[in-house]
Design an enzyme around this catalytic site. Structure first.
Site, short mmCIF file in Angstrom:
data_model
loop_
_atom_site.label_atom_id
_atom_site.label_comp_id
_atom_site.label_asym_id
_atom_site.label_seq_id
_atom_site.Cartn_x
_atom_site.Cartn_y
_atom_site.Cartn_z
N LYS A 277 0.84 -1.18 0.00
CA LYS A 277 0.00 0.00 0.00
C LYS A 277 0.88 1.25 0.00
CE LYS A 277 -4.31 1.62 2.07
NZ LYS A 277 -5.37 1.33 3.05
N GLU A 364 -19.94 -5.74 9.34
CA GLU A 364 -20.92 -4.93 10.07
C GLU A 364 -22.00 -5.77 10.74
OE1 GLU A 364 -18.86 -2.46 7.05
OE2 GLU A 364 -20.00 -4.34 6.91
N ARG A 392 -25.91 -2.66 5.91
CA ARG A 392 -25.63 -4.08 5.75
C ARG A 392 -26.07 -4.89 6.97
NH1 ARG A 392 -19.99 -4.71 2.67
NH2 ARG A 392 -21.34 -5.51 1.05
#
Length: 621
Positions: A277, A364, A392
């Site tokens: 990253k 979630e 969600r």
């Protein structure tokens, strides 16, 4: 002319040599940094996935072959080489291109994304459709290691493996999502990709072979064997996938060779690639969390343009510091976040009381039910989830929390319009979604101090069952709150902000501060506005509504959420039943998806900034 300037579609790169592809990747990296320095976006993951995006479009015949990106944080290079190089300068701006892949934007964006863990399921649907239609399309899903923790990703893998579908899943593993990775899957992938034996032998073999045809032949042999020293993907093989990797996802030569081999192998396959990253930009490599979405910065020095400290706190700071203060005083308080600890401010408590703070990864639904389980066992969970991602967990809120009347404090961060992330991230549906659910309390603070006091109120024994506290992204109103003594707020009771006799103005949440300014402007025009901050959508303060309806006949509601189903509908339903002579007009988000832009621009578009509220008052008067 640079190579990048010659690329207007993937077709333009398919004749390039590996050396030219390396040069192209370097030019994309430089261009991406240049653009994001002044027009901020999700930079870190996209820097790490440049070689992967280029290799995919080089090997696969896109857009006939289809690549589905998960979330889209890593897809900037994909956008740049698919005909949107110049448009990329407008990325995430008002009327510009979206920060995420979007079907209406380009034929190369095969599926709209923004929320995690959807790519495998979507790609599986495309692969099945391809088979049923008799076409010869190849389908690829690209998913990050953070998104792989989402349950939906495993549902898709399980289904694809069982169906023996011809699909390639690329696991883009950079060991981090936004915050540091957590959970068993993260540890498993880290073990695979950092195995000393695996990497030592792999490097020795590659060094001995060199970049010859023999190397490509050995790779093909390795792909078809079960040599445990090179193969560690038993988890994915248990789903029915053939596992390949892990390989260097920032080595364009290795990527194109590997993808070319895999393209001709039928059935469900998973390629594990390791990327860095922030690859190629030292500041982003050294602080990957901060550079996930760094804001504006100096592209030469890497110095980020962080606003100077002022007296206006972010709501996320208020939440984080207040949570820690409450947790110190009450040992029952625990905290849960699905991979958003630093974004929501829960990292403050995580640092001080780590054994009572839980980052469950991008999950979630699990976060809510996990919280419910702790509540059932006598703990007091504060579960912080961005409003858009709480969508969600809707079933978990209903079935596992509200139905059982468990005391879980659901803090919905980023409620309302959120700005440049656009339609996939606006938290505008929460009030309308959760208002019909029994046993729920739904509140929204007017300012920082009210958020602090609502959190305190939620801990009191007089408050039974679950409570939702919703608040926006970014800075508050500059109201002092640190060190201020806690005060309880009566549940279901609003507060009078301005007395008046001509028109009633009912607002909920921080948008009420804009409404208050509009009411002041109206007073200068001789219009007397009765303004109440409702504070609670549920239970609704019926005493206020009865008082309002006896004093005036015209009511204007203002909310930072959808007009349909929210405060407006709640007030209109009440007046229709008990005071049919009242006129109720609502300002808020209209019945459509709102695209990206600054919050100021989007409020103007939706018709509820200060001027719009003032004009609505005048018109109604």
């Amino acid at each position: 002319m640079s190579l990048l300037e010659q690329v207007n579609s993937p077709e333009d790169i398919r004749g390039f040599s590996v050396k030219q592809l390396e040069t192209l990747c370097s030019e994309i990296r430089k261009y991406m940094i240049e653009c994001c320095a002044t027009n901020p976006g999700h930079l870190g993951a996209s820097l790490g996935a440049i070689e992967l995006a280029v290799a995919l479009h080089y090997v696969y015949n896109t857009p006939t072959d289809k690549v589905v990106w998960d979330v889209g944080h890593q897809a900037y290079a994909h956008k740049i080489i698919t005909g949107r190089r110049e448009q990329f300068r407008t990325n995430r701006t008002y009327k510009g291109i979206s920060g995420f892949p979007k079907m209406s934007e380009s034929i190369f964006d095969t599926f709209g994304v923004g929320h995690s863990s959807t790519s495998v399921s979507a790609a599986l649907g495309m692969a099945v459709a391809s088979k049923l239609s008799g076409s010869n399309e190849k389908i690829v899903a690209v998913i990050g290691d953070g998104a792989m923790t989402g349950g939906m990703a495993f549902e898709g893998l399980n289904n694809a493996g069982a169906m023996k579908t011809d699909i390639l899943v690329i696991l883009n593993d950079n060991h981090i999502s936004i915050d540091k990775g957590h959970g068993g899957l993260h540890d498993y992938l880290l073990k695979i990709s950092t195995s000393e034996t695996y990497n030592r032998i792999k490097n020795q073999v590659w060094d001995a072979i060199g970049s010859t045809s023999l190397r490509r032949w050995v790779q093909k042999v390795m792909f078809s064997t079960k040599m445990a020293v090179f193969r560690s993907g038993s988890l994915f093989e248990s789903f029915g996938f053939r596992y390949f990797g892990a390989i260097d996802g920032n080595d364009i030569g290795q990527l194109t060779t590997t993808l070319a081999s895999l393209r001709n192998i039928k059935g469900p396959k998973l390629l594990h690639v390791i990327t860095k990253k922030g690859k190629g930009y030292r500041p982003a490599e050294e602080d990957q969390t901060a550079w996930h979405a760094p804001g504006t910065f100096d592209p030469v020095t890497g110095k980020r343009n962080i606003p100077a400290d002022n007296t206006t706190s972010r709501y996320q700071d208020v939440f984080g510091e207040t949570l820690l203060e409450l947790a110190r005083a009450d040992s029952r308080i625990v905290a849960v976040t699905p991979a958003m600890a630093s974004g929501c401010g829960m990292n403050i408590m995580m640092k001080e009381i780590p054994d009572r703070t839980f980052d469950v990864g991008i999950a979630e639904q699990h976060a809510v039910t996990f919280s419910a389980g702790m509540a059932a066992a006598g703990m007091l969970p504060f579960c912080n989830i961005y409003s858009t991602f709480m969508q969600r967990a809707y079933d978990s809120v209903i079935h596992d929390v509200a139905l059982q009347k468990l005391k879980v404090v659901l803090c919905l961060d980023r409620a309302g319009l959120v700005g440049e992330d656009g339609a996939t991230h606006h938290g505008v549906f929460d009030m309308a979604s959760y208002r019909p659910i029994p046993n729920l309390i739904i509140a929204s603070p007017l300012n920082e101090l009210e958020l602090r006091n609502l959190m305190y109120t939620a801990t009191l024994p007089t408050v039974q069952g679950p409570i939702i506290i919703r608040y926006p992204r970014g800075n508050g109103e500059g109201i002092p709150w640190r060190g201020v003594n806690f005060m309880s707020i009566p549940v279901g009771k609003g507060q009078l902000l301005r007395d008046g006799s001509d028109i009633a103005l009912l607002s909920i949440g921080p948008i009420g501060n804009l409404a208050a300014e509009a009411a002041r402007m109206a007073a200068e025009r001789g219009i007397s506005v009765l303004h109440y901050d409702m504070r609670f959508l549920k239970p609704l303060d019926l005493d206020i509504l009865r008082e309002v309806c006896t004093k005036v006949s015209k009511i204007l509601t203002v909310e930072d959420g959808t007009v349909a189903g929210g405060l407006h509908d709640a007030v209109a339903s009440f007046t229709a039943a008990e005071y049919p002579g009242c006129t109720v007009v609502g300002l808020g988000v209209p019945d459509r998806f709102v695209e990206q832009g600054s919050i100021k621009e989007l409020r103007k578009e939706c018709g509820y900034d200060t001027e719009d509220i003032f004009n609505a008052i005048v018109k109604l008067f």
